[in-house]
Design an enzyme around this catalytic site. Structure first.
Site, short mmCIF file in Angstrom:
data_model
loop_
_atom_site.label_atom_id
_atom_site.label_comp_id
_atom_site.label_asym_id
_atom_site.label_seq_id
_atom_site.Cartn_x
_atom_site.Cartn_y
_atom_site.Cartn_z
N TYR A 160 0.80 -1.29 -0.22
CA TYR A 160 -0.02 -0.01 -0.14
C TYR A 160 0.97 1.11 -0.03
O TYR A 160 0.54 2.22 -0.83
CB TYR A 160 -1.07 -0.23 1.35
CG TYR A 160 -2.00 1.10 1.25
CD1 TYR A 160 -3.02 1.11 0.74
CD2 TYR A 160 -1.56 2.23 2.34
CE1 TYR A 160 -3.91 2.17 0.68
CE2 TYR A 160 -2.64 3.11 2.41
CZ TYR A 160 -3.61 3.22 1.68
OH TYR A 160 -4.57 4.25 1.89
N LYS A 164 0.98 4.10 -3.01
CA LYS A 164 0.54 5.45 -2.63
C LYS A 164 1.95 6.41 -2.82
O LYS A 164 1.41 7.58 -3.36
CB LYS A 164 0.06 5.73 -1.27
CG LYS A 164 -1.13 4.82 -1.10
CD LYS A 164 -2.36 5.52 -1.91
CE LYS A 164 -3.73 4.92 -1.75
NZ LYS A 164 -4.95 5.52 -2.56
#
Length: 318
Positions: A160, A164
């Protein structure tokens, strides 16, 4: 009526992952500012329910259920906006999933699924939107959804955080590539009470109190941590999509609770020099008193929870 500076009447938007949570808040805010909206979600019922809610509020909205990540999915979303509303002016890449594991326990499938949805999904949707916006020749707005994890890293979120961080880098890159076409590109960094953040122990009791008993989030969260509801994050989206933000591009903007912030871009914070270049021994001798004397911190700081602020886990007996 929307503020003239924020009026999106006549514009069309696609919001990925907007069947619920933050995505629905973004879609609702865009619709309230006059935009027509394609509501996207992997769950057909959630997408249609959200679109029906917007139509009930007087907006023009349709549902398109597809999992983002592939070029085919991106093309479907852009084509739906064009077929329904005749154009595409705004793309919000909100769709995402979590597969949290520490590095030594993370599988290839955990990594690939998160990267495919967040990073490749953002890329494919933005590419398809950029092609259409450039053809229209009237500019547009790409609003990419980042995370504090992508700015600072976060324990257990290799996949993640990497995705991002890549999204922030893509926003900066695309802001340069699309500038001549009048297309702005920004990343937003929302912090809100959602199903995802409810898994964080420090936030969980407050989110549960909000969801189950309607208790307001305390000021130390709303102001001190910049943590609020999805609706608190939503105002940033129509602003960035509007004429009021035509000169805002390549930025990472944080929002949550009562706070809005501008994230810095990575940059060198210290430097040292050695005539003729550096040798390992020289770096070792100089590191702690020179270029490495103030190491940079990592991770998302834990909320500072006043003990008196902790909500009860159960409603008081009648």
């Amino acid at each position: 009526m929307p503020d003239p500076a924020i009026d999106l009447t006549g514009k069309a938007a696609v919001v990925t992952g907007s069947g619920r949570g933050l995505g629905l808040a973004y879609a609702t805010a865009l619709a309230a500012s006059g935009a027509a909206v394609v509501v996207n979600d992997v769950d057909p019922e959630a997408a249609e329910r959200a679109a029906a809610t917007l139509r009930g509020q007087g907006a023009r909205a349709v549902a398109e259920a597809v999992a983002v990540g592939t070029s085919e999915a991106a093309d479907r979303l852009v084509a739906r906006a064009v077929s329904e509303f005749g154009r595409l002016d705004v793309l919000v890449t909100n769709a995402g999933i979590l597969r949290d594991r520490v590095l030594w326990k993370m599988t290839d499938e955990d990594f690939d699924a998160v990267v495919a949805t967040h990073l490749k999904g953002t890329f494919t949707c933005a590419r398809a939107a950029a092609v259409r916006m450039r053809e229209q020749g009237e500019g547009g707005s790409l609003i990419l959804v980042g995370s504090p994890a992508g700015q600072r890293g976060n324990f257990g979120q290799t996949n993640y955080a990497a995705a991002k961080a890549g999204i922030a880098a893509m926003a900066r890159t695309w802001s340069m590539e699309l500038a001549k076409a009048g297309i702005t590109v920004n990343a937003i960094v929302p912090v809100a009470a959602t199903a995802m953040t409810e898994t964080i122990p420090a936030f969980a009791p407050y989110i549960q109190a909000l969801r189950e008993r309607g208790e307001a989030l305390p000021d130390f969260l709303r102001k001190g941590e910049g943590f609020g509801t999805p609706e608190d994050c939503a105002a940033l989206v129509p602003f960035l999509a509007s004429d009021a933000a035509r000169d805002v591009t390549g930025q990472c903007v944080g929002i949550g609770g009562d706070r809005i912030t501008l994230w810095s871009h990575p940059q060198e914070v210290n430097a040292a020099y050695a005539e003729g270049g550096w040798r390992p021994e020289a770096i070792a001798a100089a590191w702690h008193t020179g270029v490495g004397s103030v190491p940079q911190t990592v991770g998302i700081p834990a909320p500072k929870v006043p003990s008196a602020q902790t909500p009860a886990t159960e409603a008081p007996a009648a």
